[in-house]
Motif scaffolding. Sequence first.
Motif, PDB file in Angstrom:
ATOM      1  N   HIS A 103       2.874  -8.991   5.443  1.00 22.74           N
ATOM      2  CA  HIS A 103       2.618  -8.712   4.024  1.00 22.74           C
ATOM      3  C   HIS A 103       3.631  -7.738   3.436  1.00 22.74           C
ATOM      4  O   HIS A 103       4.432  -7.144   4.152  1.00 22.74           O
ATOM      5  N   GLY A 104       3.552  -7.572   2.110  1.00 19.57           N
ATOM      6  CA  GLY A 104       4.447  -6.659   1.410  1.00 19.57           C
ATOM      7  C   GLY A 104       3.824  -5.281   1.242  1.00 19.57           C
ATOM      8  O   GLY A 104       2.900  -4.905   1.989  1.00 19.57           O
ATOM      9  N   SER A 105       4.311  -4.549   0.249  1.00 24.60           N
ATOM     10  CA  SER A 105       3.939  -3.139   0.102  1.00 24.60           C
ATOM     11  C   SER A 105       2.665  -2.959  -0.712  1.00 24.60           C
ATOM     12  O   SER A 105       2.254  -1.824  -0.950  1.00 24.60           O
ATOM     13  N   ALA A 106       2.056  -4.064  -1.145  1.00 17.49           N
ATOM     14  CA  ALA A 106       0.749  -4.044  -1.834  1.00 17.49           C
ATOM     15  C   ALA A 106       0.600  -2.884  -2.816  1.00 17.49           C
ATOM     16  O   ALA A 106      -0.315  -2.071  -2.669  1.00 17.49           O
ATOM     17  N   PRO A 107       1.473  -2.812  -3.820  1.00 19.15           N
ATOM     18  CA  PRO A 107       1.382  -1.669  -4.745  1.00 19.15           C
ATOM     19  C   PRO A 107       0.024  -1.577  -5.441  1.00 19.15           C
ATOM     20  O   PRO A 107      -0.406  -0.483  -5.814  1.00 19.15           O
ATOM     21  N   ASP A 108      -0.676  -2.719  -5.550  1.00 24.84           N
ATOM     22  CA  ASP A 108      -1.981  -2.698  -6.244  1.00 24.84           C
ATOM     23  C   ASP A 108      -3.021  -1.861  -5.519  1.00 24.84           C
ATOM     24  O   ASP A 108      -3.976  -1.396  -6.131  1.00 24.84           O
ATOM     25  N   ILE A 109      -2.864  -1.662  -4.202  1.00 22.44           N
ATOM     26  CA  ILE A 109      -3.880  -0.870  -3.483  1.00 22.44           C
ATOM     27  C   ILE A 109      -3.274   0.374  -2.824  1.00 22.44           C
ATOM     28  O   ILE A 109      -3.977   1.095  -2.099  1.00 22.44           O
ATOM     29  N   GLU A 138       7.255  -5.830  11.953  1.00 22.38           N
ATOM     30  CA  GLU A 138       6.649  -5.468  10.670  1.00 22.38           C
ATOM     31  C   GLU A 138       5.513  -6.424  10.334  1.00 22.38           C
ATOM     32  O   GLU A 138       5.503  -7.579  10.772  1.00 22.38           O
ATOM     33  N   GLU A 154      14.272  -4.770  -1.574  1.00 23.63           N
ATOM     34  CA  GLU A 154      14.308  -5.986  -0.753  1.00 23.63           C
ATOM     35  C   GLU A 154      15.724  -6.245  -0.230  1.00 23.63           C
ATOM     36  O   GLU A 154      15.906  -6.855   0.823  1.00 23.63           O
ATOM     37  N   LEU A 183      16.175  -4.517   2.970  1.00 21.74           N
ATOM     38  CA  LEU A 183      15.565  -5.279   4.067  1.00 21.74           C
ATOM     39  C   LEU A 183      16.505  -6.387   4.544  1.00 21.74           C
ATOM     40  O   LEU A 183      16.731  -6.568   5.746  1.00 21.74           O
ATOM     41  N   ASN A 238      -5.337  -2.666   5.093  1.00 18.16           N
ATOM     42  CA  ASN A 238      -5.682  -3.011   6.470  1.00 18.16           C
ATOM     43  C   ASN A 238      -4.483  -2.679   7.370  1.00 18.16           C
ATOM     44  O   ASN A 238      -3.413  -3.262   7.196  1.00 18.16           O
ATOM     45  N   ALA A 292       6.543  -1.697   4.883  1.00 15.73           N
ATOM     46  CA  ALA A 292       6.940  -2.723   3.908  1.00 15.73           C
ATOM     47  C   ALA A 292       7.745  -2.018   2.823  1.00 15.73           C
ATOM     48  O   ALA A 292       7.652  -0.797   2.676  1.00 15.73           O
ATOM     49  N   VAL A 293       8.532  -2.780   2.097  1.00 13.62           N
ATOM     50  CA  VAL A 293       9.344  -2.170   1.038  1.00 13.62           C
ATOM     51  C   VAL A 293       9.090  -2.858  -0.298  1.00 13.62           C
ATOM     52  O   VAL A 293       8.635  -3.990  -0.362  1.00 13.62           O
ATOM     53  N   GLY A 294       9.416  -2.137  -1.360  1.00 15.42           N
ATOM     54  CA  GLY A 294       9.370  -2.727  -2.702  1.00 15.42           C
ATOM     55  C   GLY A 294       8.223  -2.221  -3.549  1.00 15.42           C
ATOM     56  O   GLY A 294       7.311  -1.564  -3.054  1.00 15.42           O
ATOM     57  N   GLY A 295       8.319  -2.548  -4.821  1.00 11.49           N
ATOM     58  CA  GLY A 295       7.271  -2.142  -5.758  1.00 11.49           C
ATOM     59  C   GLY A 295       7.804  -2.166  -7.171  1.00 11.49           C
ATOM     60  O   GLY A 295       9.019  -2.223  -7.384  1.00 11.49           O
TER      61      GLY A 295
HETATM   62  P1  NAD Z   1       1.892  -8.195  -0.953  1.00  8.90           P
HETATM   63  O1  NAD Z   1       1.840  -8.799   0.395  1.00  8.90           O
HETATM   64  O2  NAD Z   1       2.357  -6.801  -1.028  1.00  8.90           O
HETATM   65  O3  NAD Z   1       0.439  -8.274  -1.613  1.00  8.90           O
HETATM   66  C1  NAD Z   1      -0.241  -9.504  -1.858  1.00  8.90           C
HETATM   67  C2  NAD Z   1      -1.751  -9.235  -1.920  1.00  8.90           C
HETATM   68  O4  NAD Z   1      -2.233  -8.977  -0.605  1.00  8.90           O
HETATM   69  C3  NAD Z   1      -2.114  -8.020  -2.748  1.00  8.90           C
HETATM   70  O5  NAD Z   1      -3.312  -8.263  -3.440  1.00  8.90           O
HETATM   71  C4  NAD Z   1      -2.314  -6.934  -1.735  1.00  8.90           C
HETATM   72  O6  NAD Z   1      -3.223  -5.921  -2.141  1.00  8.90           O
HETATM   73  C5  NAD Z   1      -2.845  -7.699  -0.534  1.00  8.90           C
HETATM   74  N1  NAD Z   1      -2.434  -7.052   0.727  1.00  8.90           N
HETATM   75  C6  NAD Z   1      -1.198  -7.048   1.270  1.00  8.90           C
HETATM   76  N2  NAD Z   1      -1.185  -6.347   2.401  1.00  8.90           N
HETATM   77  C7  NAD Z   1      -2.446  -5.896   2.596  1.00  8.90           C
HETATM   78  C8  NAD Z   1      -3.074  -5.106   3.596  1.00  8.90           C
HETATM   79  N3  NAD Z   1      -2.405  -4.624   4.658  1.00  8.90           N
HETATM   80  N4  NAD Z   1      -4.388  -4.844   3.471  1.00  8.90           N
HETATM   81  C9  NAD Z   1      -5.095  -5.322   2.444  1.00  8.90           C
HETATM   82  N5  NAD Z   1      -4.581  -6.074   1.458  1.00  8.90           N
HETATM   83  C10 NAD Z   1      -3.247  -6.358   1.535  1.00  8.90           C
HETATM   84  O7  NAD Z   1       2.798  -9.143  -1.845  1.00  8.90           O
HETATM   85  P2  NAD Z   1       3.303  -8.956  -3.354  1.00  8.90           P
HETATM   86  O8  NAD Z   1       2.225  -8.329  -4.168  1.00  8.90           O
HETATM   87  O9  NAD Z   1       3.853 -10.257  -3.720  1.00  8.90           O
HETATM   88  O10 NAD Z   1       4.520  -7.946  -3.263  1.00  8.90           O
HETATM   89  C11 NAD Z   1       4.429  -6.548  -3.491  1.00  8.90           C
HETATM   90  C12 NAD Z   1       5.765  -5.898  -3.182  1.00  8.90           C
HETATM   91  O11 NAD Z   1       6.064  -6.049  -1.794  1.00  8.90           O
HETATM   92  C13 NAD Z   1       6.944  -6.528  -3.936  1.00  8.90           C
HETATM   93  O12 NAD Z   1       7.818  -5.500  -4.334  1.00  8.90           O
HETATM   94  C14 NAD Z   1       7.591  -7.422  -2.891  1.00  8.90           C
HETATM   95  O13 NAD Z   1       8.956  -7.616  -3.139  1.00  8.90           O
HETATM   96  C15 NAD Z   1       7.369  -6.612  -1.650  1.00  8.90           C
HETATM   97  N6  NAD Z   1       7.374  -7.406  -0.406  1.00  8.90           N
HETATM   98  C16 NAD Z   1       7.915  -6.787   0.679  1.00  8.90           C
HETATM   99  C17 NAD Z   1       7.897  -7.427   1.915  1.00  8.90           C
HETATM  100  C18 NAD Z   1       8.444  -6.696   3.096  1.00  8.90           C
HETATM  101  O14 NAD Z   1       8.687  -5.507   3.028  1.00  8.90           O
HETATM  102  N7  NAD Z   1       8.651  -7.371   4.215  1.00  8.90           N
HETATM  103  C19 NAD Z   1       7.314  -8.692   2.030  1.00  8.90           C
HETATM  104  C20 NAD Z   1       6.736  -9.282   0.900  1.00  8.90           C
HETATM  105  C21 NAD Z   1       6.773  -8.615  -0.321  1.00  8.90           C
END
Ligand code: NAD
Length: 357
Positions: A280-286, A277, A89, A92, A293, A73-76
């Motif tokens: 979900h995104g890059s989940a910077p929070d975790i 892919e 993004e 991507l 997962n 995944a990309v971004g943050g």
């Molecule tokens: P996100 O999907 O990264 O996260 C949303 C929530 O889901 C968060 O609480 C995260 O911890 C949780 N989560 C996501 N994937 C998980 C996993 N594999 N296991 C456990 N928990 C998971 O979406 P966001 O927070 O809106 O975006 C974060 C970054 O990711 C942003 O920079 C966004 O632009 C980017 N993004 C990238 C893609 C991609 O690369 N295709 C898609 C969506 C968002």
Amino acid sequence: MSKKILILPGDGIGPEIVGEAVKVIEALQNSHGLDVEIEHGLLGGCAYDAEGDPYPQSTQQKAAAADAILLGAVGGPKWEAIEREMRPEKGLLRIRADLNLFANLRPAMLYPELAAASSLKPELVAGLDIVIVRELTGGIYFGQPRGIEGEGDARLGYNTMRYRVDEIERIARAGFETAMRRGKKLCSVDKANVLEVSELWRETVTRIGGEYPEVELSHMYVDNAAMQLVRSPKQFDVIVTGNLFGDILSDIAAMLTGSIGMLPSASLNEQGKGMYEPVHGSAPDIAGSGKANPLATILSLAMLLRHSLERGDLAGKIEAAVGQVLANGLRTADIAAAGESTVNTSEMGAAVVAALQ
Ligand code: NAD
């Protein structure tokens, strides 16, 4: 000749989850005769940091030479303030356009063990198995003219939703072909009561339907489709829709399954090359905490083997191994019920590898 897989870990949790999928590839190479060469490349924020471009030339060349691509995944937050053209993004969107990945397949399947994780009642979602086929390289995300112009109170922002007939034809065929491999039901989602672009969409999908007499075709407005997905999702088999509507509906479908960490996706071009892919995104929070997962990425690898490498046999083995670890009770934090013990990213990956043996 061995097939080439390009690995693009990306940003945030990307490298962690892709690392687990690579372990699965290595296990298949060692014990199941999978003949592939793996190459790594940069996409997104990491590519901007290293080469000043979220989709640098080095990656463009590797992508052109690969048979299939596995992306994390990309971004943050680190890259949110840089100019729009250089944001992760954008990299991507560019690789999707460059490889002409016009068809995005997003299965939403609920493993029986996880029915309680859904926000809907288990009886509404148990056994859910639908696919959303989303147009990915056209529509309002790419349509010209677009921009922000004017001054002060007269500032105006605008985008354009447009589809040519040939763009609709090819995504419609992708939808019908997907339906033919499954339950032979296709629902085309649009907003033909308001948008001219949707009128052309509906007319074209209906005409292409003539080539697939075995598929039962229906049409639905997008607002109703959003409602039906949370009211009675099992009525659907395959949904085909445009870029914007598909973006939103596939996230709704993702939530039906309880965890975005479980959902794979495939983006294909007309030659069958694909980028795979997690949804979900890059989940910077975790990121970096070992909580991510890896199953969505591992299931994306299964789709890669099925759609681009013609190894549906190995795809089935991976899917069965994932089912096995869930049945054995392994849970990462995102899919654990309250009080259930959890495993980390690499323990989950290792369990899938063990279940493959
Ligand atoms: P996100 O999907 O990264 O996260 C949303 C929530 O889901 C968060 O609480 C995260 O911890 C949780 N989560 C996501 N994937 C998980 C996993 N594999 N296991 C456990 N928990 C998971 O979406 P966001 O927070 O809106 O975006 C974060 C970054 O990711 C942003 O920079 C966004 O632009 C980017 N993004 C990238 C893609 C991609 O690369 N295709 C898609 C969506 C968002």
